[in-house]
Design a protein around this motif. Structure first.
Motif, PDB file in Angstrom:
ATOM      1  N   LEU A 148       1.404   0.780   2.277  1.00 43.59           N
ATOM      2  CA  LEU A 148       1.060  -0.630   2.391  1.00 43.59           C
ATOM      3  C   LEU A 148       1.977  -1.306   3.404  1.00 43.59           C
ATOM      4  CD1 LEU A 148       0.800  -1.428  -1.425  1.00 43.59           C
ATOM      5  CD2 LEU A 148      -1.128  -1.290   0.180  1.00 43.59           C
ATOM      6  N   PRO A 149       1.547  -2.427   4.000  1.00 44.23           N
ATOM      7  CA  PRO A 149       2.447  -3.184   4.881  1.00 44.23           C
ATOM      8  C   PRO A 149       3.676  -3.636   4.112  1.00 44.23           C
ATOM      9  CG  PRO A 149       0.178  -3.961   5.080  1.00 44.23           C
ATOM     10  CD  PRO A 149       0.205  -3.027   3.909  1.00 44.23           C
ATOM     11  N   VAL A 150       4.795  -3.723   4.809  1.00 41.94           N
ATOM     12  CA  VAL A 150       6.053  -4.049   4.141  1.00 41.94           C
ATOM     13  C   VAL A 150       6.019  -5.440   3.513  1.00 41.94           C
ATOM     14  CG1 VAL A 150       7.231  -5.060   6.155  1.00 41.94           C
ATOM     15  CG2 VAL A 150       8.550  -3.832   4.397  1.00 41.94           C
ATOM     16  N   GLU A 151       5.149  -6.327   3.986  1.00 39.54           N
ATOM     17  CA  GLU A 151       5.040  -7.666   3.410  1.00 39.54           C
ATOM     18  C   GLU A 151       4.402  -7.640   2.020  1.00 39.54           C
ATOM     19  OE1 GLU A 151       5.387  -7.736   7.691  1.00 39.54           O
ATOM     20  OE2 GLU A 151       3.842  -6.816   6.417  1.00 39.54           O
ATOM     21  N   ASN A 152       3.709  -6.564   1.693  1.00 42.86           N
ATOM     22  CA  ASN A 152       3.082  -6.432   0.371  1.00 42.86           C
ATOM     23  C   ASN A 152       4.148  -6.083  -0.664  1.00 42.86           C
ATOM     24  OD1 ASN A 152       1.680  -5.191  -1.958  1.00 42.86           O
ATOM     25  ND2 ASN A 152      -0.141  -5.330  -0.662  1.00 42.86           N
ATOM     26  N   GLY A 153       4.209  -6.830  -1.761  1.00 41.95           N
ATOM     27  CA  GLY A 153       5.224  -6.598  -2.781  1.00 41.95           C
ATOM     28  C   GLY A 153       5.164  -5.238  -3.434  1.00 41.95           C
ATOM     29  N   ASN A 154       4.027  -4.530  -3.278  1.00 43.15           N
ATOM     30  CA  ASN A 154       3.897  -3.192  -3.851  1.00 43.15           C
ATOM     31  C   ASN A 154       4.184  -2.084  -2.840  1.00 43.15           C
ATOM     32  OD1 ASN A 154       3.142  -3.942  -6.515  1.00 43.15           O
ATOM     33  ND2 ASN A 154       1.067  -4.417  -5.790  1.00 43.15           N
ATOM     34  N   SER A 155       4.638  -2.467  -1.642  1.00 39.22           N
ATOM     35  CA  SER A 155       4.940  -1.434  -0.641  1.00 39.22           C
ATOM     36  C   SER A 155       6.120  -0.575  -1.076  1.00 39.22           C
ATOM     37  CB  SER A 155       5.213  -2.068   0.722  1.00 39.22           C
ATOM     38  OG  SER A 155       6.286  -2.991   0.648  1.00 39.22           O
ATOM     39  N   LEU A 156       7.053  -1.164  -1.835  1.00 34.64           N
ATOM     40  CA  LEU A 156       8.145  -0.444  -2.487  1.00 34.64           C
ATOM     41  C   LEU A 156       8.326  -1.076  -3.860  1.00 34.64           C
ATOM     42  CD1 LEU A 156      10.687  -0.218   0.470  1.00 34.64           C
ATOM     43  CD2 LEU A 156       9.511   1.727  -0.571  1.00 34.64           C
ATOM     44  N   VAL A 157       8.468  -0.254  -4.889  1.00 31.13           N
ATOM     45  CA  VAL A 157       8.542  -0.777  -6.259  1.00 31.13           C
ATOM     46  C   VAL A 157       9.691  -0.109  -7.023  1.00 31.13           C
ATOM     47  CG1 VAL A 157       6.097  -1.367  -6.393  1.00 31.13           C
ATOM     48  CG2 VAL A 157       6.837   0.932  -7.047  1.00 31.13           C
ATOM     49  N   ASP A 158      10.233  -0.854  -7.979  1.00 33.92           N
ATOM     50  CA  ASP A 158      11.253  -0.302  -8.877  1.00 33.92           C
ATOM     51  C   ASP A 158      10.577   0.556  -9.938  1.00 33.92           C
ATOM     52  OD1 ASP A 158      13.665  -1.684  -7.839  1.00 33.92           O
ATOM     53  OD2 ASP A 158      12.588  -3.490  -8.477  1.00 33.92           O
ATOM     54  N   VAL A 159      11.102   1.758 -10.166  1.00 36.30           N
ATOM     55  CA  VAL A 159      10.510   2.686 -11.133  1.00 36.30           C
ATOM     56  C   VAL A 159      11.607   3.335 -11.973  1.00 36.30           C
ATOM     57  CG1 VAL A 159       8.495   3.200  -9.685  1.00 36.30           C
ATOM     58  CG2 VAL A 159      10.553   4.599  -9.469  1.00 36.30           C
ATOM     59  N   GLU A 160      11.190   3.958 -13.054  1.00 39.52           N
ATOM     60  CA  GLU A 160      12.068   4.791 -13.885  1.00 39.52           C
ATOM     61  C   GLU A 160      11.540   6.211 -13.811  1.00 39.52           C
ATOM     62  OE1 GLU A 160      15.419   4.540 -16.765  1.00 39.52           O
ATOM     63  OE2 GLU A 160      14.473   3.006 -15.519  1.00 39.52           O
ATOM     64  N   LEU A 161      12.403   7.159 -13.454  1.00 37.05           N
ATOM     65  CA  LEU A 161      11.987   8.547 -13.262  1.00 37.05           C
ATOM     66  C   LEU A 161      12.921   9.490 -14.012  1.00 37.05           C
ATOM     67  CD1 LEU A 161      11.352   8.524  -9.389  1.00 37.05           C
ATOM     68  CD2 LEU A 161       9.617   8.446 -11.198  1.00 37.05           C
ATOM     69  N   THR A 174      26.607  -2.220   9.629  1.00 39.00           N
ATOM     70  CA  THR A 174      26.751  -3.608  10.068  1.00 39.00           C
ATOM     71  C   THR A 174      26.229  -4.612   9.049  1.00 39.00           C
ATOM     72  OG1 THR A 174      24.629  -3.446  11.223  1.00 39.00           O
ATOM     73  CG2 THR A 174      26.631  -3.058  12.532  1.00 39.00           C
ATOM     74  N   THR A 175      25.245  -4.214   8.242  1.00 42.38           N
ATOM     75  CA  THR A 175      24.593  -5.138   7.317  1.00 42.38           C
ATOM     76  C   THR A 175      24.389  -4.473   5.976  1.00 42.38           C
ATOM     77  OG1 THR A 175      23.381  -6.130   9.168  1.00 42.38           O
ATOM     78  CG2 THR A 175      22.582  -6.627   6.947  1.00 42.38           C
ATOM     79  N   ASP A 176      24.999  -5.026   4.910  1.00 47.35           N
ATOM     80  CA  ASP A 176      24.740  -4.519   3.561  1.00 47.35           C
ATOM     81  C   ASP A 176      23.860  -5.532   2.836  1.00 47.35           C
ATOM     82  OD1 ASP A 176      25.572  -2.312   1.555  1.00 47.35           O
ATOM     83  OD2 ASP A 176      25.744  -4.172   0.405  1.00 47.35           O
ATOM     84  N   LEU A 177      22.708  -5.076   2.345  1.00 45.66           N
ATOM     85  CA  LEU A 177      21.728  -5.976   1.747  1.00 45.66           C
ATOM     86  C   LEU A 177      21.838  -6.063   0.235  1.00 45.66           C
ATOM     87  CD1 LEU A 177      18.546  -5.202   3.899  1.00 45.66           C
ATOM     88  CD2 LEU A 177      20.143  -7.106   4.101  1.00 45.66           C
ATOM     89  N   GLY A 178      22.922  -5.541  -0.335  1.00 43.16           N
ATOM     90  CA  GLY A 178      23.104  -5.651  -1.775  1.00 43.16           C
ATOM     91  C   GLY A 178      22.730  -4.372  -2.493  1.00 43.16           C
ATOM     92  N   THR A 179      22.328  -4.513  -3.749  1.00 38.57           N
ATOM     93  CA  THR A 179      22.059  -3.340  -4.573  1.00 38.57           C
ATOM     94  C   THR A 179      20.755  -2.651  -4.163  1.00 38.57           C
ATOM     95  OG1 THR A 179      21.029  -4.768  -6.225  1.00 38.57           O
ATOM     96  CG2 THR A 179      23.346  -4.197  -6.555  1.00 38.57           C
ATOM     97  N   ILE A 180      20.586  -1.424  -4.637  1.00 37.19           N
ATOM     98  CA  ILE A 180      19.424  -0.606  -4.285  1.00 37.19           C
ATOM     99  C   ILE A 180      18.260  -1.023  -5.188  1.00 37.19           C
ATOM    100  CG2 ILE A 180      18.535   1.735  -3.998  1.00 37.19           C
ATOM    101  CD1 ILE A 180      21.538   2.634  -3.843  1.00 37.19           C
ATOM    102  N   THR A 181      17.484  -1.989  -4.698  1.00 39.90           N
ATOM    103  CA  THR A 181      16.300  -2.472  -5.408  1.00 39.90           C
ATOM    104  C   THR A 181      15.119  -2.457  -4.450  1.00 39.90           C
ATOM    105  OG1 THR A 181      16.604  -4.788  -4.780  1.00 39.90           O
ATOM    106  CG2 THR A 181      17.731  -4.033  -6.800  1.00 39.90           C
ATOM    107  N   ALA A 182      13.917  -2.534  -5.008  1.00 36.31           N
ATOM    108  CA  ALA A 182      12.717  -2.544  -4.174  1.00 36.31           C
ATOM    109  C   ALA A 182      12.728  -3.737  -3.232  1.00 36.31           C
ATOM    110  CB  ALA A 182      11.473  -2.549  -5.063  1.00 36.31           C
ATOM    111  N   ALA A 183      13.102  -4.906  -3.739  1.00 30.40           N
ATOM    112  CA  ALA A 183      13.101  -6.108  -2.898  1.00 30.40           C
ATOM    113  C   ALA A 183      14.059  -5.963  -1.725  1.00 30.40           C
ATOM    114  CB  ALA A 183      13.467  -7.331  -3.731  1.00 30.40           C
ATOM    115  N   ASN A 184      15.252  -5.444  -1.981  1.00 24.45           N
ATOM    116  CA  ASN A 184      16.230  -5.291  -0.901  1.00 24.45           C
ATOM    117  C   ASN A 184      15.825  -4.211   0.091  1.00 24.45           C
ATOM    118  OD1 ASN A 184      17.774  -7.335  -1.959  1.00 24.45           O
ATOM    119  ND2 ASN A 184      19.164  -5.977  -3.068  1.00 24.45           N
TER     120      ASN A 184
END
Length: 345
Positions: free
Chosen positions: A18-31, A313-323
């Motif tokens: 999916l395009p990166v603007e779509n909120g489902n392009s990357l999602v938080d999961v439990e594996l 150069t840039t740290d975007l915070g924790t490893i989450t789908a949004a980041n």
């Protein structure tokens, strides 16, 4: 003794392209937490970095609804080892770029073959270390294996090298390695004041603007021509310019993706053309894949001696789908300088 984690872990994945603007392009999961094979390490991920390969796989490889974890650059701590592991032990701090045909590092725990892992630079944080593996391996293999340049104890290489997108992750490591281990004059392409400044800090001697014709600009700073080109972007549109600027018997190494090109342009000067993909060794399980362990060990030593520095150069915070979506968006825009990292869960 192995320190086995819980049965499940947090991770970031995608289920469809999916395009990166779509909120489902990357999602938080439990594996499920992966289990190491005989030659594998189970690593608790402390930090990751993001590369163009991440978004290229997300856009071009649809997993058909199953969660696929991306991410290759990582730094972390070994928490379990396979029964035939020889290079590392539980508690070791490591960094690596992983394998493209195995699940990625955007997860709390990750399994990786020990032969492509290096000891984390002692002088750097996990975050700063995570920025280095993929680009360091690409730069090292491209310079010293594909182009066959001499380095350090083998006798320092001289001549002139052009590196495109010199403020990018790979370009910055090419410049640093050339400065630390060779006597090459490095010309780098950049088009903004901030990218030019970063490239100079990384070791570029002369800056040329990739939005303007290259031959005229290069002729001003290297009137004798180029000996080598490390092409990280635009190889197809620049091939004729490379053929013009390179001296006879010069060489090109390319890492970008493109369609058919007129390779015959290189014939009259006997210019050699090389591909560099740092995943080749792990993907094809070549007998020499432990070379990557040795390269990463060498890189860590150079960092700890002060000869190389992180390109984070840039740290975007924790490893989450949004980041991670934001990291992909920045890389897809072509505006990144150095490397984007994320730290912890």
């Amino acid at each position: 003794m192995n320190e086995m984690p819980h049965d499940t872990m947090r991770a970031v994945a995608y289920r469809e392209s999916l395009p990166v603007e779509n909120g489902n392009s990357l999602v938080d999961v439990e594996l499920p937490v992966p289990q190491p094979g005989p030659h594998d390490l189970l690593v608790r991920i402390e930090a990751v970095a993001v590369n163009p390969v991440d978004y290229k796989v997300r856009r071009n490889s649809d997993p058909g609804g199953r969660p696929k974890v991306l991410g290759w650059d990582a730094a972390g701590t070994v928490v379990a080892v396979g029964d035939q592991v020889e290079l590392f032990a539980v508690g070791d701090e490591v960094y690596y770029a992983g394998a493209i045909d195995r699940p990625g590092t955007n997860a709390q725990y990750h399994v990786v073959e020990e032969s492509i892992v290096g000891p984390k630079p002692a002088s750097l944080s996990f975050t700063d270390s995570a920025a280095l593996p993929l680009t360091s391996l690409t730069a090292w293999e491209g310079l010293f294996e594909r182009l066959g340049l001499r380095e350090g104890e083998a006798g320092r290489e001289t001549g002139t090298l052009l590196v495109t997108a010199a403020a990018g992750g790979v370009g910055a490591m090419v410049a640093q390695l050339a400065r630390a281990l060779t006597d090459l004059t490095v010309i780098g392409t950049a088009s903004r004041p901030e990218t030019a400044e970063f490239a100079r800090r990384m070791g570029v001697t002369h800056i040329v603007d990739h939005h303007s014709p290259l031959p005229q600009q290069v002729a001003e700073v290297a009137p004798g021509g180029l000996d080598h080109v490390f092409s990280t972007a635009g190889t197809d549109r620049n091939l004729a310019a490379y053929a013009d600027m390179l001296v006879p018997f010069g060489g090109i190494v390319a890492i970008d993706d493109f369609g058919p090109v007129e390779i015959g342009l290189l014939k009259s000067k006997s210019i050699s053309f090389h591909w560099e993909l740092m995943f080749t060794r792990s993907l094809h399980r070549t007998p020499d894949r432990a070379r990557q362990h040795h390269i990463l060990t060498r890189i860590a030593g150079l960092v700890d001696r002060g000869a190389l520095t992180t390109t984070a150069t840039t740290d975007l915070g924790t490893i989450t789908a949004a980041n991670l979506r934001e990291a992909h968006r920045i890389l897809e825009s072509g505006s990144a300088i150095g490397k984007i990292t994320l730290t912890g869960f």
